[in-house]
Write a protein that holds these residues in place. Structure first.
Motif, PDB file in Angstrom:
ATOM      1  N   SER A 193       0.791  -1.234   0.000  1.00  0.00           N
ATOM      2  CA  SER A 193       0.000   0.000   0.000  1.00  0.00           C
ATOM      3  C   SER A 193       0.827   1.291   0.000  1.00  0.00           C
ATOM      4  N   PRO A 194       2.005   1.343   0.634  1.00  0.00           N
ATOM      5  CA  PRO A 194       2.785   2.592   0.521  1.00  0.00           C
ATOM      6  C   PRO A 194       3.052   2.948  -0.949  1.00  0.00           C
ATOM      7  N   SER A 225      -0.244   5.218  -1.537  1.00  0.00           N
ATOM      8  CA  SER A 225       0.286   6.551  -1.228  1.00  0.00           C
ATOM      9  C   SER A 225       1.020   7.155  -2.427  1.00  0.00           C
ATOM     10  N   TRP A 226       1.862   6.369  -3.068  1.00  0.00           N
ATOM     11  CA  TRP A 226       2.697   6.944  -4.129  1.00  0.00           C
ATOM     12  C   TRP A 226       1.934   7.041  -5.445  1.00  0.00           C
ATOM     13  N   HIS A 257       1.392  12.765  -8.382  1.00  0.00           N
ATOM     14  CA  HIS A 257       1.614  13.878  -7.464  1.00  0.00           C
ATOM     15  C   HIS A 257       1.554  15.234  -8.155  1.00  0.00           C
TER      16      HIS A 257
END
Lengths: 107, 592
Positions: free
Chosen positions: B496-497, B501-502, B586
């Motif tokens: 999950s990171p 997130s990324w 991002h």
């Protein structure tokens, strides 16, 4: 007719990698294949020692005709013995042609 | 031990077509030089006797100036020879791998009737080897059409060898050739009296003068005129754009129609209800039933994905590619783009492996053997592995994106091209090696023959069924098991990171990343089930595009280059995919 000695490749940067040292044409009717106008033909008088050239039909005394020149400094296309061969400008500069006296433009 | 007969000749004279005719096998044949990059052995039965026929890649001479020629010389002498089975990638189940080759009993030398001089030069060199030879005068139809007349009888007398005029693509002359081979092998006597002590162009030209005549002055056939027009910058370049557009239209349009009109309705309307009915009858509700027909149910998705979503594009792509290959257009396209490609360290001939790569990376990697320099091979293979989606993956992209966001689809394909150019530019700077020097023959433009095309496309579809569709079914089954056993949640948490997130994707997206190692399209297809927004689609597609090539590709990279190379590609593609995907996520986050 312009003196042939002054004929140089248009774009010298193309030649920067080539190990070939530019030789002068030896007589009035001799010119490099690269300088032969599109549609004209001539007879090969001198060429570098390259097996591939001979297999593709580019040998001494062979008649070649420049069919077209590609854009972006791409190869020139020549016709010899009914076959079409593409060769880079720098190779074409190393092949010398005696212009055919009865050379006709075939487009 | 059956006797061995070698099939030799210049590149692109039809050796593989003759090989297929004689052995009944199907090695890949196309209208450009260097289609055959491997030695392929096959058995033909002549009067109940088995004979081993070997399709030797085309060479211009036996001077052993390059590796292909050196191996050809080895083959003539027998002894240890590197021989690999298979024409198309992953091998052909019928052709036999031979590691130790007997000295050949005879050579069938294929002569191009339209290119007598170069053909004869090689023929004389082979004659010097002191083996019995049968001369096949192939492409005699094309030579006739151009107005060349070749006196086969005079040639036979001049060389003291049997000469058989053939047209391999129609089968003309093949029976005679079989008869001659079987006679030659039985007779086993050979007089080397006429073998030349020295092979010179003078001798070749002398023979040509005696046997080769031009009927009339310079008549250009329609075929030649078109071939010529397509090679000139004007109108060749605009026509190239039209042709590429047409190809793209055929691949996407025909594929979409096949999918929407025929395959999806067929499976969803007819097959799946039956499967669901059967499974609910037999298997009780619960995890096991879900593995069969649930979210990743492999009897549903495992059939729908390969056969309804990907297969239509496999059909439409190979229809277009096979036509292009056999027409002789590809070398012309290469020549038109040669100048541009030179600027990124490539030659025009590089367009062929790249185009093949849009089908599958493995034949693309193999075909780079025909390129001149290792540097060029390296650049093209990296480009293909990183940013050229295989046809199955393209089908998956279209399935994922076309319904939801056409702009994202276009953006992904444009990004892929940009990435290819960047990779080539960087590698061209980094790697040592001479700049490419273009020197190649442009083959005749031909109208591909229907039956040959049909056979070729059929073979490739069959190949996809075995090597593509089956692993996909297995992949989906693995996904179903992961999902139902709860392992998916564990994996999702673990990754999950990275994934959540990324990359900003749902944690389920960990699964396609794992399946993607097996098959490229499996990084893309599961995303369809996840209700992604446009940004997530773009990120997911980006990661899918650049992510690791499938396991079979990695294996063939190791075989063709080295483990180091394969490892490097793995690293580059994985890091590249996650880096780019995350950056897009991002950056877009800043603006939305």
């Amino acid at each position: 007719m312009k003196p042939l000695k002054k004929i140089r490749p248009n774009n010298n940067s193309e030649n920067k990698f080539s190990s070939f040292s530019f030789q002068e044409p030896q007589n009035e009717s001799e010119t490099s294949l690269n300088n032969l106008p599109t549609g004209e033909e001539g007879i090969i008088s001198r060429l570098p020692d390259n097996d591939m050239l001979t297999f593709l039909g580019l040998r001494h005394h062979k008649v070649v005709q420049v069919v077209t020149r590609q854009k972006f400094g791409g190869p020139i296309i020549v016709k010899t013995n009914g076959r079409y061969v593409a060769l880079s400008r720098s190779l074409a500069r190393q092949i010398y042609i005696n212009k055919n006296s009865c050379g006709q433009a075939v487009m | 031990m059956p006797e061995t007969v070698l099939l030799m000749g210049l590149p692109n004279v039809g050796k593989s077509v003759i090989f297929n005719r004689l052995t009944g096998l199907n090695v890949r044949a196309a209208n450009y030089c260097g289609t055959t990059v491997e030695f392929t052995g096959g058995t033909m039965v002549l009067e109940e006797k088995e004979v081993n026929l070997v399709d030797v890649p085309g060479t211009y001479s036996l001077n052993a100036t390059n590796e292909a020629e050196a191996v050809a010389v080895d083959m003539l002498h027998g002894g240890e020879t590197r021989m690999v089975a298979g024409g198309e990638h992953c091998g052909n189940e019928h052709s036999c791998p031979i590691t130790n080759l007997e000295k050949p009993s005879a050579v069938v030398c294929v002569v191009d009737a339209g290119n007598m001089e170069a053909s004869l030069y090689l023929l004389l060199q082979i004659q010097q080897q002191g083996l019995p030879i049968i001369v096949v005068l192939n492409r005699s139809d094309l030579a006739r059409e151009k107005g060349y007349r070749i006196d086969a009888k005079a040639l036979s007398q001049e060389l003291d060898l049997p000469v058989i005029p053939t047209v391999a693509v129609t089968g003309e002359g093949m029976e005679e050739l079989k008869k001659q081979i079987s006679q030659l092998i039985q007779k086993k006597s050979y007089s080397a009296s006429k073998a030349p002590s020295e092979v010179t162009w003078e001798r070749v030209e002398n023979i040509c003068k005696q046997v080769w005549q031009k009927d009339h002055m310079e008549t250009r056939t329609k075929r030649e005129k078109w071939g010529d027009l397509l090679t000139r910058p004007w109108p060749g370049l605009p026509m190239a754009i039209v042709i590429i557009g047409l190809i793209f239209g055929v691949v996407v349009g025909l594929g979409l129609q096949l999918r929407q009109q025929i395959l999806l309705p067929f499976f969803r309307g007819l097959i799946f209800p039956q499967i669901e009915f059967l499974v609910t009858q037999i298997v009780p509700e619960g995890a096991l039933q879900n593995i069969f027909i649930g979210e990743y149910g492999f009897l549903i998705k495992g059939i729908e994905w390969p056969f309804a979503l990907v297969l239509p594009y496999v059909i439409s792509f190979y229809l277009a590619l096979s036509f292009l290959e056999d027409s002789g257009y590809l070398p012309r396209l290469g020549i038109l783009l040669d100048g541009l490609l030179n600027k990124i360290g490539l030659q025009g001939s590089g367009v062929i492996p790249i185009l093949l790569g849009y089908g599958c990376a493995i034949p693309a990697i193999l075909s780079t053997r025909a390129l001149n320099s290792r540097k060029e091979r390296f650049i093209i293979v990296t480009m293909v592995c990183l940013a050229v989606p295989c046809i199955a993956q393209t089908g998956a992209f279209i399935a994922l994106l076309s319904a939801q966001s056409i702009p994202v689809m276009v953006a992904v394909f444009l990004m892929a091209i940009a990435a290819m150019i960047c990779v080539a530019l960087v590698l061209n700077r980094m790697l040592k090696g001479d700049p490419p020097e273009t020197l190649m023959e442009i083959p005749d433009l031909l109208l591909p023959r229907g039956e040959v095309l049909f056979k070729k496309i059929w073979l490739r579809i069959k190949h996809f069924m075995v090597d593509g569709a089956l692993p996909m079914v297995v992949g989906v089954a693995i996904a179903a098991i992961l999902y139902e056993s709860g392992l998916m949640v564990f994996l999702g948490n673990l990754l999950s990171p990275l994934v959540v997130s990324w990359l900003g994707l749902p944690s389920d997206a960990a699964v396609p990343l794992i399946l993607g190692i097996m098959r490229r399209e499996l990084t893309v297809l599961p995303l369809m089930e996840m209700d992604l927004n446009t940004l997530q689609l773009f990120v997911g597609a980006t990661v899918g595009l650049f992510y690791v090539p499938c396991i079979a590709v990695v294996a063939s990279l190791t075989r063709e280059f080295s483990l180091k190379m394969a490892g490097g590609i793995l690293l580059l593609t994985t890091i590249g995919a996650f880096l780019l995907g995350g950056i897009i996520n991002h950056l877009a986050g800043l603006f939305i």
